[in-house]
Design an enzyme around this catalytic site. Structure first.
Site, PDB file in Angstrom:
ATOM      1  N   HIS A 249      46.115  25.248  43.884  1.00 41.82           N
ATOM      2  CA  HIS A 249      47.156  26.305  42.120  1.00 41.82           C
ATOM      3  C   HIS A 249      48.073  27.500  41.925  1.00 41.82           C
ATOM      4  CE1 HIS A 249      43.452  28.906  44.566  1.00 41.82           C
ATOM      5  NE2 HIS A 249      44.084  29.505  43.260  1.00 41.82           N
TER       6      HIS A 249
ATOM      7  N   ASP B 232      35.203  25.559  47.205  1.00 38.39           N
ATOM      8  CA  ASP B 232      35.316  27.182  47.356  1.00 38.39           C
ATOM      9  C   ASP B 232      33.901  27.696  47.596  1.00 38.39           C
ATOM     10  OD1 ASP B 232      36.060  29.842  46.675  1.00 38.39           O
ATOM     11  OD2 ASP B 232      35.999  28.883  44.616  1.00 38.39           O
TER      12      ASP B 232
ATOM     13  N   HIS C 272      47.440  31.374  48.137  1.00 41.73           N
ATOM     14  CA  HIS C 272      48.081  30.069  47.988  1.00 41.73           C
ATOM     15  C   HIS C 272      49.085  29.592  48.295  1.00 41.73           C
ATOM     16  CE1 HIS C 272      43.347  28.805  47.992  1.00 41.73           C
ATOM     17  NE2 HIS C 272      43.089  30.079  46.717  1.00 41.73           N
TER      18      HIS C 272
ATOM     19  N   ASP D 271      56.308  43.154  57.473  1.00 42.79           N
ATOM     20  CA  ASP D 271      56.346  44.794  57.149  1.00 42.79           C
ATOM     21  C   ASP D 271      57.748  44.463  56.402  1.00 42.79           C
ATOM     22  OD1 ASP D 271      56.825  47.491  57.157  1.00 42.79           O
ATOM     23  OD2 ASP D 271      56.398  47.974  59.147  1.00 42.79           O
TER      24      ASP D 271
ATOM     25  N   HIS E 142      35.154  41.048  31.891  1.00 43.21           N
ATOM     26  CA  HIS E 142      36.470  39.699  32.457  1.00 43.21           C
ATOM     27  C   HIS E 142      34.742  38.619  32.912  1.00 43.21           C
ATOM     28  CE1 HIS E 142      37.820  38.596  36.688  1.00 43.21           C
ATOM     29  NE2 HIS E 142      36.836  39.256  37.053  1.00 43.21           N
TER      30      HIS E 142
ATOM     31  N   HIS F 130      37.234  28.329  51.943  1.00 43.97           N
ATOM     32  CA  HIS F 130      37.286  30.057  51.216  1.00 43.97           C
ATOM     33  C   HIS F 130      36.595  31.233  50.927  1.00 43.97           C
ATOM     34  CE1 HIS F 130      39.071  32.240  47.665  1.00 43.97           C
ATOM     35  NE2 HIS F 130      40.515  31.279  47.648  1.00 43.97           N
TER      36      HIS F 130
ATOM     37  N   SER G  53      33.912  35.714  36.154  1.00 38.62           N
ATOM     38  CA  SER G  53      34.909  35.236  38.133  1.00 38.62           C
ATOM     39  C   SER G  53      35.661  34.284  37.570  1.00 38.62           C
ATOM     40  CB  SER G  53      33.589  34.971  38.483  1.00 38.62           C
ATOM     41  OG  SER G  53      34.299  34.721  39.708  1.00 38.62           O
TER      42      SER G  53
ATOM     43  N   HIS H 124      35.432  31.832  40.001  1.00 41.53           N
ATOM     44  CA  HIS H 124      34.880  31.264  41.225  1.00 41.53           C
ATOM     45  C   HIS H 124      33.641  30.299  41.311  1.00 41.53           C
ATOM     46  CE1 HIS H 124      38.016  31.857  44.019  1.00 41.53           C
ATOM     47  NE2 HIS H 124      38.368  32.733  43.425  1.00 41.53           N
TER      48      HIS H 124
HETATM   49 ZN   LIG Z   1      42.221  31.744  46.499  1.00 42.42          ZN
HETATM   50 ZN   LIG Z   2      42.847  31.470  43.683  1.00 43.63          ZN
END
Ligand SMILES: [Zn+2]
Ligand SMILES: [Zn+2]
Length: 576
Positions: A91, A215, A96, A461, A382, A408, A384, A386
């Site tokens: 994704h 995950d 990622h 940097d 909000h 992850h 999540s 995940h």
């Molecule tokens: Zn991620």
């Molecule tokens: Zn993600």
């Protein structure tokens, strides 16, 4: 000798692969993404083929002073360059895809991903002027691609906090299939697109899954994540309560579905939408172009048009939900924004949660906004992206893997995820918690860590990639803690005598004007050290004398202040 019946059964359980034929193992090497959230990149290697899954960045930790971002070390891939068939993306989040421009510059291989993912990659490549050099292929969930001789990869639809995420079913001759979930949650009522393809996970589970990599971000949280659509209801309530007020919503630019819901609420309450913040403008632009956000053209306004509307007629969608000092919302809070000043009529909604490590800067921004009389709202706006524990259990139960690797997550998340798998009946010797660089080898007979490659993260940097290492960082830390003191001396090239100085300059150590005595004494200390050198007939300005000055000054300053600034002697030689 295994009898035919039994062999058939094993074959069935291993995706129809004839196990006797194949002795090679599938190697899996995470180059990042473990022991931290960020920098996801995993190498899958079978004989002469390598496929890389994801290519993300990490954001610098507090002690990485001045570092903009952290990218993975891909030396292993460079050494095996002719084996690498592709980079396959799950994704479009930065952790990622963010390192792609840096990695592709070292290793130009084709990139595969779903439509939005590739759209965001193209933005990135464009910024780095690499768009014409990289082969991109858009895939759709359900599609299967062949990479090299060994890999067949199937894309499986999932849900997450960005549209178009996929899990991967990675088929190799090692037997069975590896299921890599990517970042996922189970959302039965997502905003854009369909729910996760649970049937596919079940189907794979039935055929026999060799390994699950899943995950772990929310493995500590019991229950289920709320659906993204629940946030829409929260926005609806908030917008209906805030009639006549100016509404500012801060969220992640990449949370396209969230932005869509804000736009829905804006439409319902007849507000115009103004988008602010570089990444927000970029991502929303791409999302509109590719059809992931739908909004009437007239609804979006610019700062120039803002004055035509009353405050209750607009909503501003902005970056800065993580308290990033340069992001638009922080600039508004700290009076550095060109167009927006925060005042009593503002309702500011944080549609986000601070990522661990950002809590302090977020709360600083919030306090500043409150101090200006605005109201700041956090609750209910909000959810999540995940999976929580019950969703993880669902995937484990459907997939029924022989082996399991939690991915992850920080160590605590991965441990918790391993524990969850054990509670579902998996034997602990089938579960492996990997560290970056571990070489894990697996086939239907066994799975084990067989080696380790070095993969130290690389710091970026400014335009410099990798030129700031641990030594430079150590200096920066020292400078940031105790400051710097320079001792400047002018010496004659011919006589080696001191012509001028020592002059002492301090930065970030003490304020010289208020520390006259100590600076004078420090000067004396240096003079004495030089006299001692002279008595011992040491005349080597570059080496021993520099060290003598530095040591004497360090001891003196430590005694006086219990501080340890960096001391930098500068010797200027002149022809005289
Ligand atoms: Zn991620
Ligand atoms: Zn993600």
């Amino acid at each position: 000798m295994i009898e035919t019946k039994k062999l058939d059964k094993i074959r069935r359980n291993n995706g129809g692969v004839d196990l006797n034929k194949n002795k090679s193992k599938l190697k899996i090497i995470p180059l990042g993404g473990l022991e931290q959230i960020g920098m996801n990149i995993t190498v899958f290697e079978y004989e002469d083929d390598i496929v890389v899954v994801d290519c993300g960045i990490a954001f610098p930790e507090d002690e990485m002073l001045g570092i903009d971002l952290v990218i993975p070390d891909v030396n292993y891939l460079k050494m095996n360059q002719d084996k690498v068939r592709a980079i396959v993306l799950t994704h479009g989040h930065e952790d990622h895809i963010g390192a792609l421009p840096y990695v592709l510059r070292q290793l130009n291989v084709p990139v595969y991903g779903t439509k939005l993912t590739i759209g965001l990659v193209e933005n990135k490549l464009n910024e780095h002027k690499m768009l014409n050099d990289v082969k991109r292929t858009v895939v759709t969930p359900g599609q299967k691609i062949k990479l090299g001789d060994a890999f067949n990869i199937e894309f499986i639809r999932t849900n997450h906090s960005i549209p178009d995420p996929v899990a991967l079913a990675i088929h190799t001759p090692a037997g069975g299939v590896v299921v890599h979930t990517g970042d996922f949650k189970v959302d039965y009522s997502p905003i854009n697109g369909k729910p996760i393809d649970l049937q596919k996970f079940a189907e794979l589970g039935k055929k026999g899954v060799l390994l699950l990599m899943a995950d772990s971000t929310n493995a500590e949280r019991p229950g289920y994540t709320q659906s993204e659509s629940s946030v829409g209801r929260a926005f609806d309530d908030l917008f209906s309560n805030f009639k006549g007020k100016r509404i500012i919503v801060a969220t992640f630019a990449s949370n396209v579905d969230r932005v869509q819901q804000i736009i829905h609420a804006a439409g319902k309450y007849k507000r115009k939408v103004l988008v602010e913040g570089r990444s927000m403008v970029n991502v929303i632009g791409t999302a509109i172009e590719l059809g992931y956000i739908k909004m009437p053209k007239k609804m979006m306004i610019t700062f120039e048009e803002l004055s035509q509307y009353r405050e209750g007629q607009v909503v501003i969608i902005t970056t800065g939900s993580q308290g990033e000092p340069l992001a638009a919302l922080s600039r508004m809070a700290y009076d550095n924004h060109r167009h927006i000043n925060i005042h009593e009529n503002d309702k500011i909604i944080f549609s986000s949660k601070p990522i661990p490590g950002n809590e302090k800067s977020v709360s600083k921004v919030i306090n500043t906004l409150f101090a200006k009389g605005a109201e700041v709202i956090f609750e209910d706006a909000h959810v999540s992206g995940h999976a929580y524990q019950e969703e993880l259990k669902l995937i484990h139960t459907l997939v029924k893997p022989k082996y399991f690797i939690p991915i992850h997550g920080e160590v605590k998340h991965m441990r918790k995820h391993a524990e969850l798998a054990e509670n579902l009946g998996m034997k602990s010797d089938k579960i492996t918690i990997l560290a970056p660089g571990d070489v894990y080898e697996v086939n239907y007979r066994s799975a084990e860590v067989t080696g380790k490659i070095t993969s130290d993260p690389i710091f970026v940097d400014g335009l410099g990639v990798g030129d700031v290492g641990n030594i430079v960082l150590r200096d920066r830390q020292k400078l940031s803690q105790d400051g710097l003191m320079t001792v400047v001396i002018t010496v004659s090239k011919s006589t080696r005598e001191v012509l001028a100085g020592p002059d002492i300059v301090s930065r970030g150590f003490v304020y010289v004007r208020e520390s006259g005595d100590m600076m004078g004494e420090a000067r004396e200390v240096v003079v004495k050290a030089l006299e001692q050198c002279k008595r011992k007939n040491i005349r080597d300005w570059g080496g021993k004398m520099k060290t003598a000055m530095r040591d004497a000054l360090r001891d003196f300053l430590w005694q006086q202040t219990k501080r340890n600034p960096m001391i930098l002697p500068v010797i200027m030689e002149v022809d005289k």
